[in-house]
Design a protein around this motif. Sequence first.
Motif, short mmCIF file in Angstrom:
data_model
loop_
_atom_site.label_atom_id
_atom_site.label_comp_id
_atom_site.label_asym_id
_atom_site.label_seq_id
_atom_site.Cartn_x
_atom_site.Cartn_y
_atom_site.Cartn_z
N GLN A 1 -7.15 10.14 -3.59
CA GLN A 1 -7.91 9.25 -2.71
C GLN A 1 -7.29 7.87 -2.74
O GLN A 1 -7.03 7.32 -3.81
N GLU A 2 -7.07 7.31 -1.56
CA GLU A 2 -6.43 6.01 -1.46
C GLU A 2 -7.39 4.90 -1.85
O GLU A 2 -8.53 4.86 -1.41
N THR A 3 -6.92 4.02 -2.72
CA THR A 3 -7.63 2.79 -3.07
C THR A 3 -6.67 1.65 -2.78
O THR A 3 -5.51 1.89 -2.44
N GLU A 4 -7.12 0.42 -2.91
CA GLU A 4 -6.22 -0.70 -2.68
C GLU A 4 -5.00 -0.63 -3.58
O GLU A 4 -3.88 -0.84 -3.15
N GLN B 1 -2.74 2.04 -2.42
CA GLN B 1 -2.08 1.62 -1.20
C GLN B 1 -0.85 0.79 -1.55
O GLN B 1 0.22 0.97 -0.96
N HIS C 1 1.74 3.11 -2.92
CA HIS C 1 2.31 3.90 -1.83
C HIS C 1 3.35 3.07 -1.08
O HIS C 1 4.41 3.57 -0.70
N CYS D 1 -6.99 8.99 3.01
CA CYS D 1 -7.57 7.73 3.44
C CYS D 1 -8.80 8.07 4.28
O CYS D 1 -8.74 8.96 5.14
N THR D 2 -9.92 7.42 4.01
CA THR D 2 -11.13 7.69 4.78
C THR D 2 -11.46 6.49 5.65
O THR D 2 -11.20 5.35 5.27
N SER D 3 -12.01 6.77 6.81
CA SER D 3 -12.49 5.70 7.68
C SER D 3 -13.83 6.14 8.27
O SER D 3 -14.05 7.33 8.52
N LYS E 1 -2.06 11.24 4.38
CA LYS E 1 -0.80 10.50 4.51
C LYS E 1 0.27 11.14 3.64
O LYS E 1 -0.02 11.69 2.61
#
Length: 112
Positions: free
Chosen positions: A12-15, A18, A21, A97-99, A112
């Motif tokens: 899971q993407e976090t700051e 990111q 990445h 990434c969730t939106s 991603k």
Amino acid sequence: SVHPKLAIYVCQETEQNQENHQRKRESIEGVGSSCVYHAIFLEELTAIKLTEKIANLYSISPQQINQIYRQGPSGIHVLVSDEMVKNFHDEACFIICTSKAERSDGYNIILK
């Protein structure tokens, strides 16, 4: 016992992830150690099963996931279909990434 047809790994993407990445893109060293991946094993290669597994992993209802997209060339978002799932490489790695979905209480997922 049923053996999975496909294994993928997601984080899971976090700051912080990111930033890691972004650094990965700038160097060839790989993802930083702060990113923990979870294994998803699919016995059926369908978008619905992938949705169920991702929802289960993050303790939400599958109905809360409106769409799953895969980030494609130039950053475009391609809708994940059964055919796309069938063509995932075994043991592929993705950052999730969730939106928030615009017209509902659900979420859109981007691989991603």
